[in-house]
Design an enzyme around this catalytic site. Structure first.
Site, PDB file in Angstrom:
ATOM      1  N   TYR A 136       8.677   0.565   1.118  1.00 59.30           N
ATOM      2  CA  TYR A 136       9.181   1.682   1.911  1.00 59.30           C
ATOM      3  C   TYR A 136      10.611   2.057   1.539  1.00 59.30           C
ATOM      4  O   TYR A 136      11.075   3.150   1.861  1.00 59.30           O
ATOM      5  CB  TYR A 136       9.114   1.355   3.401  1.00 59.30           C
ATOM      6  CG  TYR A 136       7.707   1.244   3.951  1.00 59.30           C
ATOM      7  CD1 TYR A 136       6.605   1.664   3.231  1.00 59.30           C
ATOM      8  CD2 TYR A 136       7.486   0.700   5.207  1.00 59.30           C
ATOM      9  CE1 TYR A 136       5.327   1.557   3.740  1.00 59.30           C
ATOM     10  CE2 TYR A 136       6.205   0.595   5.733  1.00 59.30           C
ATOM     11  CZ  TYR A 136       5.129   1.019   4.995  1.00 59.30           C
ATOM     12  OH  TYR A 136       3.859   0.909   5.490  1.00 59.30           O
ATOM     13  N   LYS A 187       0.413 -11.080  -1.838  1.00 63.94           N
ATOM     14  CA  LYS A 187      -0.607 -10.912  -2.867  1.00 63.94           C
ATOM     15  C   LYS A 187      -0.088 -11.504  -4.175  1.00 63.94           C
ATOM     16  O   LYS A 187       0.080 -10.809  -5.190  1.00 63.94           O
ATOM     17  CB  LYS A 187      -0.968  -9.427  -3.036  1.00 63.94           C
ATOM     18  CG  LYS A 187      -1.810  -8.865  -1.909  1.00 63.94           C
ATOM     19  CD  LYS A 187      -3.243  -9.405  -1.927  1.00 63.94           C
ATOM     20  CE  LYS A 187      -4.027  -8.826  -3.089  1.00 63.94           C
ATOM     21  NZ  LYS A 187      -5.433  -9.326  -3.095  1.00 63.94           N
ATOM     22  N   ASP A 220      -5.083  -9.751   1.932  1.00 62.16           N
ATOM     23  CA  ASP A 220      -6.401  -9.210   2.248  1.00 62.16           C
ATOM     24  C   ASP A 220      -7.239 -10.215   3.022  1.00 62.16           C
ATOM     25  O   ASP A 220      -7.974  -9.852   3.940  1.00 62.16           O
ATOM     26  CB  ASP A 220      -7.114  -8.744   0.972  1.00 62.16           C
ATOM     27  CG  ASP A 220      -7.105  -9.776  -0.146  1.00 62.16           C
ATOM     28  OD1 ASP A 220      -6.356 -10.766  -0.048  1.00 62.16           O
ATOM     29  OD2 ASP A 220      -7.855  -9.586  -1.120  1.00 62.16           O
ATOM     30  N   ASP A 244       3.080  -3.919   8.272  1.00 63.45           N
ATOM     31  CA  ASP A 244       2.733  -2.670   8.948  1.00 63.45           C
ATOM     32  C   ASP A 244       1.228  -2.621   9.215  1.00 63.45           C
ATOM     33  O   ASP A 244       0.769  -2.315  10.323  1.00 63.45           O
ATOM     34  CB  ASP A 244       3.162  -1.500   8.072  1.00 63.45           C
ATOM     35  CG  ASP A 244       3.157  -0.170   8.803  1.00 63.45           C
ATOM     36  OD1 ASP A 244       2.765  -0.127   9.980  1.00 63.45           O
ATOM     37  OD2 ASP A 244       3.542   0.836   8.183  1.00 63.45           O
ATOM     38  N   ASP A 248      -0.984  -3.694  13.015  1.00 65.47           N
ATOM     39  CA  ASP A 248      -1.822  -2.708  13.701  1.00 65.47           C
ATOM     40  C   ASP A 248      -3.235  -3.244  13.897  1.00 65.47           C
ATOM     41  O   ASP A 248      -3.875  -2.984  14.925  1.00 65.47           O
ATOM     42  CB  ASP A 248      -1.860  -1.399  12.906  1.00 65.47           C
ATOM     43  CG  ASP A 248      -0.667  -0.498  13.208  1.00 65.47           C
ATOM     44  OD1 ASP A 248       0.270  -0.994  13.871  1.00 65.47           O
ATOM     45  OD2 ASP A 248      -0.668   0.665  12.806  1.00 65.47           O
TER      46      ASP A 248
END
Length: 350
Positions: A136, A187, A220, A244, A248
């Site tokens: 970001y 990852k 993941d 992020d 959620d």
């Protein structure tokens, strides 16, 4: 010094923030409050989603609580003038690098989750998301035209040792006061930034936090485990992008995005930034049906982490729980209470 700066923002932000003001007046009338436009509202008034004056006010307050920003009204604004740019600028300008997002299922809401009761009942883990680095904020970032037609977009995922270490330290210290377990998600199998993340977290654990259990998980797989067996987690630390997304997903375990608060913390002695993790929800803005509990619980976190009023935080948390036990529900929870009526229920329990 202002104790609490309110930044209502856009959409349902002003509606839920107004209920925080009511609750603060009831439980802590000695707190000094200030309020400034932010996000799209600030762009409309001042041509900027975050003015220098508002940022200065944020950095001079003890805590900042915002509502939500953004909406279709500002979709065509220049990227650096969009409400979301104001939010990123506020986080960077305040230096709040550790985002605490609790995934907590209140017992009365165990059946409100889309998962089975036995999966979510008693759920209580914390996601620690790195907030001021990663994709970001990384440079370069651009969209360019390609020779012969077509375009290419570039975003850069970048982290330094210091950025990873400081957020991991927050996670380890937090775990020591909980169930003493940290799970680090990245990852590392396909991303160099993920490999560095794993190496830095492992080294910090060895040097300073060997008493805390550390596990590594690919991001993941973490997404799958959050919906398969979320109670395996205590503190889950991860980068800005994965945090992020994963937070959620964790929010839905609790029954509604309207239930979950967050805290963004910087170095000791600096103000914290508190916000519900839901968005501005322009589809229901102005209807008076938004759930204010995430905003109210964000104030509870501000009392606990920035305002040195743990006693009041405990009282407010208990009042929210009792209101839910007594059946208070907004439409997102399957009920019919308005935003104001849900706040009324909490005030009654206080």
């Amino acid at each position: 010094m202002t104790d609490l700066l309110l930044l209502p923002g856009d959409g349902i932000g002003p509606e839920v923030t107004a209920q925080v003001r009511r609750v603060a007046g009831k439980i802590a009338p000695d707190l000094t409050l200030d309020e400034r436009p932010f996000g799209g509202a600030s762009f409309d008034q001042h041509g900027s989603p975050l003015t220098d004056e508002t940022l200065a006010a944020a950095n001079s307050a003890r805590a900042v609580l915002m509502g939500a920003v953004g909406g279709p009204k500002w979709r065509d604004a220049p990227r650096d003038k969009r409400p979301e740019a104001g939010l990123l600028g506020l986080r960077a300008g305040m230096g709040v690098f550790a985002n605490l997002r609790p995934a907590l299922c209140f017992q009365p809401l165990a059946d409100a989750s889309s998962l089975k009761r036995e999966v979510v009942e008693g759920l209580d883990f914390m996601i620690v998301r790195e907030l001021t680095g990663g994709i970001y904020f990384g440079e370069p970032r651009y969209i360019e035209d390609l020779p012969g037609g077509g375009r290419r977009a570039v975003d850069t995922q970048v982290y330094t040792t210091a950025e990873i270490e400081r957020v991991a330290r927050v996670a380890f210290e937090l775990a020591r006061g909980r169930r003493n377990k940290v799970t680090s998600a990245e990852k590392s199998n396909v991303m160099d930034s993920g490999l560095l993340w794993r190496e830095v977290v492992t080294d910090l654990h060895r040097r300073e936090f060997a008493d805390v259990t550390l596990e590594h998980i690919l991001a993941d797989n973490a997404a799958m485990q959050i919906v398969k067996n979320p109670k395996q987690f205590d503190v889950l630390v991860t980068d800005n992008l994965f945090g992020d997304i994963l937070s959620d997903a964790a929010a839905q375990l609790t029954g509604s995005l309207g239930m979950l608060p967050s805290a963004a913390l910087g170095l000791p002695g600096t103000p914290g930034l508190y916000e519900p993790i839901h968005g501005s929800a322009p589809d229901i803005a102005g209807k008076g049906i938004a759930n204010p509990l995430a905003a109210i619980l964000s104030f509870e976190m501000a009392l606990r982490w920035s305002l040195d009023r743990t006693d009041l935080a405990d009282k407010l948390f208990a009042a929210v729980n009792r209101a839910l036990q007594h059946g208070a529900r907004t439409p997102d929870l399957g009920g019919k209470l308005t935003t104001v009526e849900m706040a009324d229920a909490v005030l009654a329990e206080l």
